[in-house]
Structure formats: C-alpha cells, structure tokens
Scaffold this motif. Structure first.
Motif, mmCIF file in Angstrom:
data_model
loop_
_atom_site.group_PDB
_atom_site.id
_atom_site.type_symbol
_atom_site.label_atom_id
_atom_site.label_comp_id
_atom_site.label_asym_id
_atom_site.label_seq_id
_atom_site.Cartn_x
_atom_site.Cartn_y
_atom_site.Cartn_z
ATOM 1 N N UNK A 138 -10.004 43.247 76.875
ATOM 2 C CA UNK A 138 -10.682 43.762 77.797
ATOM 3 C C UNK A 138 -11.226 42.501 78.853
ATOM 4 N N UNK A 139 -11.614 41.532 77.980
ATOM 5 C CA UNK A 139 -12.085 40.423 78.687
ATOM 6 C C UNK A 139 -11.029 39.759 79.787
ATOM 7 N N UNK A 140 -9.819 39.512 79.518
ATOM 8 C CA UNK A 140 -8.940 38.979 80.321
ATOM 9 C C UNK A 140 -8.719 40.191 81.596
ATOM 10 N N UNK A 141 -8.718 41.498 81.208
ATOM 11 C CA UNK A 141 -8.465 42.484 82.067
ATOM 12 C C UNK A 141 -9.944 42.310 83.318
ATOM 13 N N UNK A 142 -11.097 42.235 82.585
ATOM 14 C CA UNK A 142 -12.326 42.268 83.635
ATOM 15 C C UNK A 142 -12.453 40.883 84.330
ATOM 16 N N UNK A 143 -12.065 39.944 83.951
ATOM 17 C CA UNK A 143 -12.051 38.535 84.395
ATOM 18 C C UNK A 143 -10.867 38.486 85.632
ATOM 19 N N UNK A 144 -9.754 39.016 85.388
ATOM 20 C CA UNK A 144 -8.510 39.245 86.336
ATOM 21 C C UNK A 144 -9.170 39.780 87.748
#
Length: 175
Positions: A138-144
């Motif tokens: 989720x963190x990677x998805x949101x940061x991207x």
C-alpha cells in the motif's frame, strides 16, 4: 490506553471497517500526522483537523497549496509541521486521481486486503507487527501516486484503524 479519549476511540472506532472515502482520507491524514507522536496527541487535535481541513472535502482541499499552511498553523489546533500540513493538499489531489482511476478511494485502498478484513489471532500486544507485506505494498502504491506521509508503518496503522485488519487481541471485548 489510560486516557478516556483513547478508550472511547478504541471501543467505538478502531478496527471497525470504513468504506466512506471522506473518512478514509481523514484517517490517512491523521495517521500521517501521528508519525513520531502519540496517537493521543492526534486524537486531542481531531476537531482542529476537521476544521482546518474543511471536513476533508477533497475537492476543496485539492484547490489549496503551501500558501495555506501558515494560516492553518495560526488558526487551528493541529500538529504544527509544515510538511505534514502541506501534504494534505497534495494527498487530496492524489486521492481524487485514485477516485477517477478506481471509482472510489475505498476500492483503491481495500484492494490490499482483497476487499475484506484480515482477522488476526494475536494474544499479546507484542505479537502485533508494525508493518506487513500488505502495508508495504500500500505504501509503495500510494507513494507512486504522489501521496506523502504514507510509509509502511503509517499504512499499517491506517489499515488497523479502518478495519482492513482486525488487530484487537483475542481476549479484547471489542473483537
């Protein structure tokens, strides 16, 4: 959890599934604000956050930029971290983009648990992780997609708060 505000939050909100985009955005904001602070500090400022951030109206927040930071610091009871405050505006723009792409913030975020609550079987607080593979994803998805203050630990706390995971201990009456 000795403070009445923490107890009330735990008993009535924490871990209950949230599917409303406005409330999901509120929790993303509050969990990001909490980074490095106690949750009680943020709970005490929750009304100030709702006032400062226009009851989390994404359209209105997306129109704001860094020029609004100083007046929010001066007028509202929020964590006085300029980066965290400014992130709410850019996060609102990113949330609107997710709504366009997925149909709702709810669908975009709940995909990390396949749309249903993960029910854990912890018996002691020490067993509860600070992050999981899902919160890292989720963190990677949101940061991207341009979100800020959404690290893997913040995302896991968000997942707990919004009922994506149920981390009430096995013996907890709120389970």
């Amino acid at each position: 959890m000795n403070h009445p505000l923490e107890r009330e939050y735990h008993d009535s909100e924490w871990g209950k599934p949230v599917h409303n985009d406005t409330v999901l955005f509120e929790f993303l904001t509050l969990e990001g604000a909490q980074a490095g602070l106690s949750w009680l500090t943020v709970l005490k400022k929750r009304a100030g956050y709702r006032a400062a951030f226009l009851s989390y109206d994404l359209q209105a927040l997306a129109q704001l930029d860094d020029s609004a930071v100083e007046s929010i610091i001066a007028q509202f009871d929020v964590v006085k971290h300029r980066g965290k405050i400014a992130s709410v505006f850019s996060n609102a723009r990113a949330a609107l983009a997710l709504q366009q792409e997925f149909g709702s913030l709810d669908k975009a975020l709940w995909q990390f648990v396949d749309g249903k609550t993960v029910i854990n079987q912890w018996t002691e607080q020490s067993q509860v992780p600070a992050s999981t593979d899902q919160s890292k994803a989720m963190s990677r998805f949101l940061k991207k997609r341009g979100f800020k203050f959404v690290g893997e630990t913040i995302c896991y706390a968000f997942m707990q708060a919004t009922g994506m995971v149920n981390d009430h201990l096995v013996g907890c009456p709120c389970r």
